[in-house]
Motif scaffolding. Structure first.
Motif, mmCIF file in Angstrom:
data_model
loop_
_atom_site.group_PDB
_atom_site.id
_atom_site.type_symbol
_atom_site.label_atom_id
_atom_site.label_comp_id
_atom_site.label_asym_id
_atom_site.label_seq_id
_atom_site.Cartn_x
_atom_site.Cartn_y
_atom_site.Cartn_z
ATOM 1 N N ILE A 97 6.082 3.915 1.163
ATOM 2 C CA ILE A 97 6.218 2.445 1.642
ATOM 3 C C ILE A 97 5.627 1.638 0.385
ATOM 4 O O ILE A 97 5.113 2.163 -0.445
ATOM 5 C CB ILE A 97 5.127 2.119 2.999
ATOM 6 C CG1 ILE A 97 5.824 0.623 3.436
ATOM 7 C CG2 ILE A 97 3.864 1.989 2.674
ATOM 8 C CD1 ILE A 97 5.275 0.488 4.623
ATOM 9 N N GLY A 99 5.078 0.171 -2.860
ATOM 10 C CA GLY A 99 5.468 0.738 -4.228
ATOM 11 C C GLY A 99 5.654 2.232 -4.338
ATOM 12 O O GLY A 99 5.835 2.715 -5.223
ATOM 13 N N SER A 100 5.456 2.879 -3.101
ATOM 14 C CA SER A 100 5.481 4.226 -3.064
ATOM 15 C C SER A 100 6.894 4.808 -2.803
ATOM 16 O O SER A 100 7.362 5.909 -2.369
ATOM 17 C CB SER A 100 4.480 4.916 -2.234
ATOM 18 O OG SER A 100 3.090 4.923 -2.593
ATOM 19 N N SER A 161 2.039 8.902 -1.355
ATOM 20 C CA SER A 161 1.251 7.689 -0.990
ATOM 21 C C SER A 161 0.016 7.742 -1.860
ATOM 22 O O SER A 161 -0.840 8.931 -1.897
ATOM 23 C CB SER A 161 0.636 7.837 0.418
ATOM 24 O OG SER A 161 -0.462 6.866 0.930
ATOM 25 N N LYS A 162 -0.443 6.755 -2.441
ATOM 26 C CA LYS A 162 -1.390 6.867 -3.527
ATOM 27 C C LYS A 162 -2.759 6.844 -2.839
ATOM 28 O O LYS A 162 -3.665 7.894 -3.240
ATOM 29 C CB LYS A 162 -1.595 5.593 -4.346
ATOM 30 C CG LYS A 162 -2.647 5.525 -5.458
ATOM 31 C CD LYS A 162 -2.562 4.585 -6.403
ATOM 32 C CE LYS A 162 -3.785 4.480 -7.350
ATOM 33 N NZ LYS A 162 -3.617 3.690 -8.471
ATOM 34 N N SER A 163 -2.913 6.165 -1.601
ATOM 35 C CA SER A 163 -4.158 6.021 -0.996
ATOM 36 C C SER A 163 -4.232 7.416 -0.117
ATOM 37 O O SER A 163 -5.212 7.959 0.229
ATOM 38 C CB SER A 163 -4.432 5.033 0.043
ATOM 39 O OG SER A 163 -3.262 4.813 0.836
ATOM 40 N N THR A 166 -2.161 5.399 4.405
ATOM 41 C CA THR A 166 -1.217 4.260 4.800
ATOM 42 C C THR A 166 -0.596 4.703 5.961
ATOM 43 O O THR A 166 0.200 5.722 6.230
ATOM 44 C CB THR A 166 0.045 4.019 3.574
ATOM 45 O OG1 THR A 166 -0.881 3.593 2.752
ATOM 46 C CG2 THR A 166 0.863 2.831 4.107
ATOM 47 N N GLY A 224 0.346 0.839 -6.784
ATOM 48 C CA GLY A 224 1.632 1.379 -6.425
ATOM 49 C C GLY A 224 2.801 0.551 -6.781
ATOM 50 O O GLY A 224 3.786 1.202 -7.267
ATOM 51 N N ARG A 225 2.819 -0.651 -6.870
ATOM 52 C CA ARG A 225 3.800 -1.575 -7.303
ATOM 53 C C ARG A 225 4.302 -1.416 -8.775
ATOM 54 O O ARG A 225 5.248 -1.878 -9.252
ATOM 55 C CB ARG A 225 4.180 -2.682 -6.917
ATOM 56 C CG ARG A 225 2.995 -3.752 -7.426
ATOM 57 C CD ARG A 225 2.763 -5.007 -6.740
ATOM 58 N NE ARG A 225 1.553 -5.905 -6.961
ATOM 59 C CZ ARG A 225 0.374 -5.642 -6.544
ATOM 60 N NH1 ARG A 225 0.016 -4.569 -5.422
ATOM 61 N NH2 ARG A 225 -0.785 -6.341 -7.004
ATOM 62 N N GLN A 305 8.774 -7.464 -4.193
ATOM 63 C CA GLN A 305 7.318 -6.559 -3.821
ATOM 64 C C GLN A 305 6.503 -7.078 -5.049
ATOM 65 O O GLN A 305 5.099 -7.526 -4.933
ATOM 66 C CB GLN A 305 7.356 -5.321 -3.449
ATOM 67 C CG GLN A 305 5.982 -4.751 -3.234
ATOM 68 C CD GLN A 305 5.621 -3.493 -3.337
ATOM 69 O OE1 GLN A 305 6.452 -2.744 -3.840
ATOM 70 N NE2 GLN A 305 4.728 -3.002 -3.299
ATOM 71 N N GLU A 309 3.460 -9.526 -4.492
ATOM 72 C CA GLU A 309 1.855 -8.816 -4.005
ATOM 73 C C GLU A 309 1.134 -9.105 -5.143
ATOM 74 O O GLU A 309 -0.036 -8.996 -5.099
ATOM 75 C CB GLU A 309 2.138 -7.359 -3.921
ATOM 76 C CG GLU A 309 2.486 -6.988 -2.210
ATOM 77 C CD GLU A 309 2.250 -5.485 -2.148
ATOM 78 O OE1 GLU A 309 1.972 -4.787 -2.946
ATOM 79 O OE2 GLU A 309 2.306 -5.237 -0.711
ATOM 80 N N GLN A 438 -4.015 -6.015 -3.820
ATOM 81 C CA GLN A 438 -3.311 -6.934 -2.654
ATOM 82 C C GLN A 438 -4.226 -7.038 -1.466
ATOM 83 O O GLN A 438 -4.150 -6.328 -0.351
ATOM 84 C CB GLN A 438 -1.788 -6.100 -2.262
ATOM 85 C CG GLN A 438 -1.977 -4.783 -1.782
ATOM 86 C CD GLN A 438 -2.017 -3.910 -2.703
ATOM 87 O OE1 GLN A 438 -1.736 -4.041 -4.047
ATOM 88 N NE2 GLN A 438 -2.566 -2.492 -2.618
HETATM 89 O O1 PA5 Z 1 1.300 -2.156 -4.696
HETATM 90 C C1 PA5 Z 1 0.865 -1.484 -4.074
HETATM 91 O O2 PA5 Z 1 -0.291 -0.909 -4.190
HETATM 92 C C2 PA5 Z 1 1.265 -1.387 -2.491
HETATM 93 O O3 PA5 Z 1 2.551 -1.787 -2.147
HETATM 94 C C3 PA5 Z 1 1.201 0.075 -2.280
HETATM 95 O O4 PA5 Z 1 2.457 0.745 -2.850
HETATM 96 C C4 PA5 Z 1 1.677 0.154 -0.701
HETATM 97 O O5 PA5 Z 1 0.651 -0.471 0.187
HETATM 98 C C5 PA5 Z 1 1.651 1.693 -0.261
HETATM 99 O O6 PA5 Z 1 0.281 2.426 -0.496
HETATM 100 P P1 PA5 Z 1 0.039 3.911 -0.595
HETATM 101 O O7 PA5 Z 1 0.820 4.229 -1.783
HETATM 102 O O8 PA5 Z 1 -1.280 4.066 -0.897
HETATM 103 O O9 PA5 Z 1 0.535 4.355 0.519
#
Ligand code: PA5
Length: 460
Positions: A97, A99-100, A161-163, A166, A224-225, A305, A309, A438
């Motif tokens: 979702i 940036g991912s 997913s970086k984190s 999500t 992410g973005r 985005q 963001e 963000q």
């Molecule tokens: O720019 C960002 O950091 C966010 O838009 C993330 O990409 C987004 O919330 C998804 O996060 P994650 O990759 O941790 O699931």
């Protein structure tokens, strides 16, 4: 050299007090912002979660590492995993979702077109690629699972997913993993079908270990973005058979221009400067990214985005809006021509519009009166539409910027991604806003989890 060009011909109007002279007067501040961006990577430490400036040196780093140790660096890993998926599956689902996923989705649209997934395997350059995990829309997910259930061949799953926490992506992962497990029982081990892309911490790393699935890293210091040119965007791109080296080379070429060119010839500084001038001096706070090809709608959404963001903080920041023309001239065009004077339009224009071969047929009876166009190409008509629309806006002193791509390919897209990421950060510096992180998004997440937990315990 296929350089993207910024054309500011219709971006200045003395009558509205925005001129090339104003941009030159902003040059010392733009120069200061450039120095900040150049120095930020040296100031980065892992202890600053809302400071992610390493996207800037990343393209050169990844390319150098690849040249030094082909096969074992990040790009080597990307090629290896992509190659395996390309050999073993006909369909890949990418979960992510924000940036991912938005960068990979933009690349699919730009480089493979809207009907790629409908082509037979012999006419595709790789597996079909679908996206999910960017919403909790049960109908969408059920529809895609239905498509997958009809597959006789195995399919692949890339979760990004970086984190790793999500909720939208995590819920989708459970659902798709279950479906994949059912499928994999028929077609082999899960480890051949699942790929995890995540940050150094978080639960996805453990999950990759548990399933012995390949794991690629979202590099530290890249948010992410800002991560489209890391494995987050590069792996789906490589699965699609795109030239990921050219993407990075495009970004590196834009970095060189950013570092070397003066204001007036620097696409990053000029773009940030002109946007900033209109916003600060004339209250023009809506940024329309108008793509003159359907293929770049995804890029526009990716920029939505990025801008929203990064700069939508402390009650500041322009509002992004993506349009596709000529389609949206029939919905938004009226407002852009005569509505509030709060819009700056950036046209994404292909210097060589596609469709040279598609021509208007001649009819012996000119029943629809179109014979004056007989023999003219779609590209001719599109070029006239761009010119005519820009003229109409200019006649009414409505500013437009043209961002021209000589061709639509990985090298030019790499330039555009890097240019827009850099100019967003430069704008943040001019506004005094931290473009990374963000913090505002946390609020909805916390509420949603609280509501779901209360509902689970019977309190709602
Ligand atoms: O720019 C960002 O950091 C966010 O838009 C993330 O990409 C987004 O919330 C998804 O996060 P994650 O990759 O941790 O699931």
């Amino acid at each position: 050299m296929q350089s993207v060009e910024l054309d500011l011909q219709h971006a200045f109007f003395p009558q509205r007090f925005i001129t090339p002279g104003h941009l030159q007067r902003l040059a010392p501040r733009l120069e200061w912002a450039r120095q900040q961006v150049l120095q930020d990577p040296n100031r980065w430490t892992p202890e600053q979660p809302e400071f992610d400036p390493l996207f800037f040196p990343w393209p050169e780093q990844a390319l150098q590492e690849h040249r030094r140790q082909e096969g074992s660096g990040v790009l080597g890993q990307v090629f290896q995993v992509a190659q395996r998926l390309r050999q073993e599956v006909q369909t890949v689902v990418v979960l992510g979702i924000g940036g991912s996923y938005m960068g990979a989705w933009a690349l699919l649209q730009a480089c493979r077109g809207p009907f790629y997934n409908l082509l037979p395997p012999s006419r595709r350059q790789g597996p079909r690629v679908f996206f999910d995990g960017f919403n909790v829309d049960g109908q969408y997910t059920a529809s895609l699972l239905e498509v997958l259930s009809g597959e006789s061949d195995p399919w692949g799953l890339i979760v990004i997913s970086k984190s790793g926490t999500t909720l939208e992506t995590a819920v989708a992962l459970r659902v798709y993993l279950e479906a994949l497990q059912n499928h994999a029982r028929k077609s082999g081990d899960l480890k051949h079908h699942l790929v995890v892309i995540t940050g150094p911490q978080g639960p996805l790393g453990q999950l990759a270990q548990r399933w012995q699935a390949p794991r690629l890293e979202v590099p530290p210091g890249i948010g992410g973005r800002f991560s489209v040119l890391t494995p987050v965007g590069l792996l789906p791109a490589a699965v699609l058979g795109l030239n990921v080296v050219a993407l990075l080379e495009g970004a590196a070429a834009m970095n060189r221009r950013f570092m070397q060119e003066p204001v007036g010839r620097n696409p990053v500084l000029d773009y940030a400067g002109v946007c900033h001038l209109w916003e600060q001096r004339q209250g023009v706070h809506i940024r329309v990214m108008a793509s003159w090809t359907n293929a770049l709608e995804g890029l526009g959404m990716w920029y939505d985005q990025l801008l929203a963001e990064s700069l939508g903080k402390e009650e500041q920041g322009a509002t992004p809006l993506t349009a596709v023309n000529t389609r949206d001239l029939h919905s938004r065009g009226q407002q852009h021509q005569q509505g509030r004077r709060d819009k700056l339009i950036t046209n994404l224009v292909l210097t060589q519009p596609p469709g040279k071969l598609l021509r208007v047929p001649a009819w012996t009876e000119d029943l629809d009166g179109l014979n004056y166009l007989a023999g003219r190409s779609y590209a001719d008509i599109m070029a006239a539409a761009v010119q005519g629309t820009n003229q109409a806006y200019a006649q009414d002193l409505r500013p437009t910027i043209n961002l021209r791509l000589p061709e639509l390919n990985e090298f030019t897209l790499g330039q555009v991604f890097q240019m827009l990421m850099l100019s967003t950060v430069v704008e943040g510096k001019l506004l005094g806003i931290n473009p990374y992180g963000q913090p505002g998004v946390q609020q909805y997440k916390q509420n949603m989890v609280r509501i779901l937990r209360q509902a689970g315990s019977g309190q709602v």
